[in-house]
Design a protein around this motif. Sequence first.
Motif, PDB file in Angstrom:
ATOM      1  N   GLU A 120       0.833  -1.208   0.000  1.00 16.42           N
ATOM      2  CA  GLU A 120       0.000   0.000   0.000  1.00 16.42           C
ATOM      3  C   GLU A 120       0.867   1.259   0.000  1.00 16.42           C
ATOM      4  OE1 GLU A 120      -3.179  -0.049  -0.747  1.00 16.42           O
ATOM      5  OE2 GLU A 120      -2.863  -2.205  -0.869  1.00 16.42           O
ATOM      6  N   ARG A 121       1.957   1.229   0.763  1.00 14.24           N
ATOM      7  CA  ARG A 121       2.876   2.372   0.778  1.00 14.24           C
ATOM      8  C   ARG A 121       3.532   2.553  -0.597  1.00 14.24           C
ATOM      9  NH1 ARG A 121       8.252   1.848   3.669  1.00 14.24           N
ATOM     10  NH2 ARG A 121       9.342   3.320   2.395  1.00 14.24           N
ATOM     11  N   ALA A 122       3.915   1.438  -1.228  1.00 17.27           N
ATOM     12  CA  ALA A 122       4.526   1.508  -2.558  1.00 17.27           C
ATOM     13  C   ALA A 122       3.530   2.044  -3.580  1.00 17.27           C
ATOM     14  CB  ALA A 122       5.043   0.133  -2.973  1.00 17.27           C
ATOM     15  N   LYS A 123       2.273   1.629  -3.486  1.00 17.35           N
ATOM     16  CA  LYS A 123       1.252   2.131  -4.413  1.00 17.35           C
ATOM     17  C   LYS A 123       1.003   3.621  -4.198  1.00 17.35           C
ATOM     18  CE  LYS A 123      -1.120  -2.225  -5.285  1.00 17.35           C
ATOM     19  NZ  LYS A 123      -2.357  -3.023  -5.105  1.00 17.35           N
ATOM     20  N   ALA A 124       1.026   4.055  -2.938  1.00 21.13           N
ATOM     21  CA  ALA A 124       0.866   5.482  -2.644  1.00 21.13           C
ATOM     22  C   ALA A 124       2.040   6.280  -3.206  1.00 21.13           C
ATOM     23  CB  ALA A 124       0.737   5.702  -1.139  1.00 21.13           C
ATOM     24  N   ALA A 125       3.265   5.745  -3.079  1.00 19.82           N
ATOM     25  CA  ALA A 125       4.450   6.412  -3.629  1.00 19.82           C
ATOM     26  C   ALA A 125       4.366   6.489  -5.147  1.00 19.82           C
ATOM     27  CB  ALA A 125       5.719   5.685  -3.195  1.00 19.82           C
ATOM     28  N   LYS A 126       3.864   5.427  -5.766  1.00 14.78           N
ATOM     29  CA  LYS A 126       3.687   5.398  -7.219  1.00 14.78           C
ATOM     30  C   LYS A 126       2.708   6.487  -7.648  1.00 14.78           C
ATOM     31  CE  LYS A 126       1.856   2.384 -10.869  1.00 14.78           C
ATOM     32  NZ  LYS A 126       0.519   2.904 -11.131  1.00 14.78           N
ATOM     33  N   ALA A 127       1.562   6.567  -6.972  1.00 11.20           N
ATOM     34  CA  ALA A 127       0.554   7.573  -7.312  1.00 11.20           C
ATOM     35  C   ALA A 127       1.098   8.989  -7.130  1.00 11.20           C
ATOM     36  CB  ALA A 127      -0.692   7.357  -6.452  1.00 11.20           C
ATOM     37  N   LYS A 128       1.840   9.193  -6.051  1.00 16.45           N
ATOM     38  CA  LYS A 128       2.411  10.522  -5.787  1.00 16.45           C
ATOM     39  C   LYS A 128       3.424  10.907  -6.869  1.00 16.45           C
ATOM     40  CE  LYS A 128       4.651  13.183  -2.149  1.00 16.45           C
ATOM     41  NZ  LYS A 128       5.179  13.167  -0.781  1.00 16.45           N
ATOM     42  N   ALA A 131      12.692   8.598 -10.779  1.00 17.45           N
ATOM     43  CA  ALA A 131      13.395   7.608  -9.950  1.00 17.45           C
ATOM     44  C   ALA A 131      12.474   7.085  -8.850  1.00 17.45           C
ATOM     45  CB  ALA A 131      14.661   8.218  -9.346  1.00 17.45           C
ATOM     46  N   LYS A 132      11.698   7.968  -8.229  1.00 18.16           N
ATOM     47  CA  LYS A 132      10.757   7.537  -7.187  1.00 18.16           C
ATOM     48  C   LYS A 132       9.683   6.631  -7.774  1.00 18.16           C
ATOM     49  CE  LYS A 132      11.492  11.390  -4.069  1.00 18.16           C
ATOM     50  NZ  LYS A 132      10.925  12.532  -3.362  1.00 18.16           N
ATOM     51  N   LEU A 133       9.217   6.945  -8.961  1.00 16.51           N
ATOM     52  CA  LEU A 133       8.227   6.106  -9.630  1.00 16.51           C
ATOM     53  C   LEU A 133       8.809   4.723  -9.905  1.00 16.51           C
ATOM     54  CD1 LEU A 133       5.543   5.570 -11.040  1.00 16.51           C
ATOM     55  CD2 LEU A 133       6.502   6.650 -13.100  1.00 16.51           C
ATOM     56  N   TYR A 134      10.031   4.684 -10.433  1.00 14.34           N
ATOM     57  CA  TYR A 134      10.639   3.398 -10.768  1.00 14.34           C
ATOM     58  C   TYR A 134      10.875   2.558  -9.503  1.00 14.34           C
ATOM     59  CZ  TYR A 134      13.344  -0.063 -13.276  1.00 14.34           C
ATOM     60  OH  TYR A 134      13.779  -1.233 -13.815  1.00 14.34           O
ATOM     61  N   ARG A 135      11.326   3.188  -8.413  1.00 19.15           N
ATOM     62  CA  ARG A 135      11.518   2.448  -7.156  1.00 19.15           C
ATOM     63  C   ARG A 135      10.202   1.870  -6.668  1.00 19.15           C
ATOM     64  NH1 ARG A 135      15.357   6.578  -6.081  1.00 19.15           N
ATOM     65  NH2 ARG A 135      13.825   7.811  -4.941  1.00 19.15           N
ATOM     66  N   ALA A 136       9.135   2.646  -6.754  1.00 12.16           N
ATOM     67  CA  ALA A 136       7.813   2.149  -6.335  1.00 12.16           C
ATOM     68  C   ALA A 136       7.383   0.973  -7.207  1.00 12.16           C
ATOM     69  CB  ALA A 136       6.786   3.279  -6.401  1.00 12.16           C
ATOM     70  N   LEU A 137       7.614   1.078  -8.516  1.00  5.62           N
ATOM     71  CA  LEU A 137       7.250  -0.014  -9.425  1.00  5.62           C
ATOM     72  C   LEU A 137       8.050  -1.281  -9.132  1.00  5.62           C
ATOM     73  CD1 LEU A 137       6.873   1.995 -12.754  1.00  5.62           C
ATOM     74  CD2 LEU A 137       5.037   0.940 -11.399  1.00  5.62           C
ATOM     75  N   VAL A 138       9.333  -1.132  -8.796  1.00  9.63           N
ATOM     76  CA  VAL A 138      10.164  -2.293  -8.441  1.00  9.63           C
ATOM     77  C   VAL A 138       9.608  -2.963  -7.196  1.00  9.63           C
ATOM     78  CG1 VAL A 138      12.429  -2.996  -7.542  1.00  9.63           C
ATOM     79  CG2 VAL A 138      12.278  -1.541  -9.573  1.00  9.63           C
ATOM     80  N   ARG A 139       9.256  -2.184  -6.193  1.00 14.78           N
ATOM     81  CA  ARG A 139       8.707  -2.754  -4.953  1.00 14.78           C
ATOM     82  C   ARG A 139       7.395  -3.479  -5.220  1.00 14.78           C
ATOM     83  NH1 ARG A 139      11.155   2.101  -2.399  1.00 14.78           N
ATOM     84  NH2 ARG A 139      12.641   1.296  -0.892  1.00 14.78           N
TER      85      ARG A 139
END
Length: 136
Positions: free
Chosen positions: A93-101, A121-129
């Motif tokens: 859920e935290r990774a999905k929130a980071a992706k949306a942000k 970079a933040k988007l890619y890290r969220a997608l990896v997680r």
Amino acid sequence: MATTYHLQVVSLDGLSFEGDVQKILLRTIDGDVEILARHTNYCTAIGMGTARVTMDDGQVRKAACIGGMLSVMNGEVRVLPTTWEWSEDIDVERAKAAKAKAEERLRDQQLDKEARIRAEAKLYRALVRIGSSGQE
């Protein structure tokens, strides 16, 4: 002939894993690399992606692996990632929130180049997680 080797994973958070494994597959800055027993000495920088570790019993575990170094020296394999999160430990859920942000930030047409690179970079890290968690 040896079919397993000693693997040590030490992230900024401390020792994440130590034990015998059959192989590890992870993304480096030059592409994916799979390390098997008796691999030649090798050192490279780690990229961002899902690491797959095949344990000595054949079980495969996945982890989000981001940045750092991979070292193979005289049969000892060390992964020194900036970030290492086993799939079962990822807060999806935290990774999905980071992706949306990050996606929201990237929609801003006024972003300067540096801010856009950081957001990507933040988007890619969220997608990896998210991808490493198996809950895409």
